[in-house]
Design an enzyme around this catalytic site. Sequence first.
Site, PDB file in Angstrom:
ATOM      1  N   GLU A 429      63.006  55.015  12.957  1.00 12.62           N
ATOM      2  CA  GLU A 429      61.654  54.985  13.538  1.00 12.62           C
ATOM      3  C   GLU A 429      60.820  53.835  12.991  1.00 12.62           C
ATOM      4  OE1 GLU A 429      59.875  58.870  12.937  1.00 12.62           O
ATOM      5  OE2 GLU A 429      60.756  59.065  10.963  1.00 12.62           O
ATOM      6  N   CYS A 500      65.105  61.554  19.451  1.00 14.07           N
ATOM      7  CA  CYS A 500      64.358  62.820  19.348  1.00 14.07           C
ATOM      8  C   CYS A 500      62.866  62.601  19.539  1.00 14.07           C
ATOM      9  CB  CYS A 500      64.642  63.532  18.035  1.00 14.07           C
ATOM     10  SG  CYS A 500      64.070  62.614  16.603  1.00 14.07           S
TER      11      CYS A 500
HETATM   12  C1  PEP Z   1      59.101  60.214  16.144  1.00 15.00           C
HETATM   13  O1  PEP Z   1      58.423  59.491  15.397  1.00 15.00           O
HETATM   14  O2  PEP Z   1      59.523  59.851  17.251  1.00 15.00           O
HETATM   15  C2  PEP Z   1      59.424  61.578  15.735  1.00 15.00           C
HETATM   16  C3  PEP Z   1      60.261  62.322  16.423  1.00 15.00           C
HETATM   17  O3  PEP Z   1      58.780  62.077  14.642  1.00 15.00           O
HETATM   18  P1  PEP Z   1      57.255  62.576  14.659  1.00 15.00           P
HETATM   19  O4  PEP Z   1      56.769  62.570  16.061  1.00 15.00           O
HETATM   20  O5  PEP Z   1      57.228  63.944  14.074  1.00 15.00           O
HETATM   21  O6  PEP Z   1      56.588  61.557  13.797  1.00 15.00           O
HETATM   22 MG    MG Z   2      58.105  60.105  13.364  1.00 15.55          MG
END
Ligand code: PEP
Ligand code: MG
Length: 545
Positions: A429, A500
Amino acid sequence: MKTYYGKSVFNGIAIGKTSIYQKGEQQVKRVKVEDAGSEKKRYYAATQQAIEELQLLYEKAVKEVGEANAAIFEIHQMMIQDDDYKESVENIIDSQQVNAEYAVAATGDNFSKMFAAMDDEYMRGRAADVKDISERLLNVLSGRHKDGMGTEEPVIILADDLAPSETVQMNKDMVLSFVTVHGSVNSHTAILARTMGIPALISTDIKLDDTVDGKLAIVDGSKGVIYIEPDKETMAVMQEKQKKEQEQKELLQMLKGKPDITLDGKEIKLYANIGNSKDLATVIQNDAGGIGLFRSEFLYLEKDDYPTEEEQFAVYKTVAETMAGKQVIIRTLDIGADKQCGYFQIGEEDNPAMGYRAIRICLDRPEIFKTQLRALFRASAYGNIAIMYPMITSVWEVKKIKEIVQEVKKELEEQNIAFGSPSQGIMIETPAAVMTSQELAKEVEFFSIGTNDLTQYTLAVDRQNAKLDSFYDAHHPAVLSMIRMVIENAHKEGIWAGICGELGADLDLTQEFLAMGIDELSVSPGRILPIRKIILETNVGELKR
Ligand code: PEP
Ligand code: MG
């Protein structure tokens, strides 16, 4: 009828009464009183009511999570009756001639500061409990409810804004829809609404006052509209629309039980995202092939103190057992940025999204990390658990994680405690993780691309800033090229790659992801069947040609 417009974060129609959400933290006013005696009586009555509430909570918790975990409500009952606490409240009312609310708030503040300054770790932990009981007393005194709703029937929640820690504490069975004045489409509250599969609007031009509170309303998630006191005609149209959506959903039900295989035979892991074990029902209803992202930080957010190893173990074990052999990917805690948790005492940061969060906290405070890892490794003896680490930027971080994991395993072995062998992966990410993904792939067993943060960091657009919603373009070619690169590098090193982040649920891109060679998509439970439909109708080989 009044009509207000917002940005939609999840579609669908909700019809029901509205309820303005009251913030958990109260602004307590200091009010001079004539009759200190009657203020004290109010305080005694509130104490009595709080004890009764805590007793009910205790009994409920014994049934749901067992005696050991319920004990906290007994402790709170004792604390609320503590002589020092009581004397302090009485003394403030008498000596300053002020209202009970102020005396309780001041006592709560003083006592929690005193506990927080103690050397003993156990006593320090009590600071949060004192705050909690004081907050409970304040709620009783002002006739409010801790979940912010104070309602017996499911409602449309209207709020100025909602923090993840607030949404997570709500009783989800009581929420038909969220409508907020502020907030961004990419915030965790929006994500939560998607997980729950309920219509939600943000940035809505609604004024939160008596003219909208407690009124019959309709939220049209697909249009981004809320109608307050709808006229007959609008009600009829919306009921019809709701019925059609229901029929559409029922059609998709036929896809339940079908394997997620494309026309030319590629099997896709089609998994669900959850934030809580309570989300399991929707995961199963929607026939997900597994759980691709369990945001474990919500376990921390719904509490006033660090969840213990036993508490975490119980939750992870339940999820693993409920999923009965299907893969459950649990992400280690991703606290920080918008997911602030008071007792972590992160402090003010100029740039929290780029700050002290997620794996950075875990590597900096290994005692917190180890507690979670112990719980995860122990629970993995009861099902198909995988562990995923968030916010990785460098290979050294993964190596450090592995060292800590080794220590945890060694300790468990020495203590003769059973544990499994979960597969371990990382979230991709950050652009740094993308650019070094081939090196990272040598260290782990899978990648899961977090497109929410990847978009934020690639485009330099704060995902929480509503003003930038139109700049937050997850379809940006830079983001899509990065996804392609990650998949290719994963495959070069023989590991699988999934998505995800919210983009994984974008039906307009499902075929593009399949053509890129994606192995897994993890989405909100309500998106499983629509994506399955596309997978079953797609020939990846043909797409590529
Ligand atoms: C994302 O950053 O895409 C992720 C799934 O984590 P979060 O949205 O919880 O930061
Ligand atoms: Mg994230």
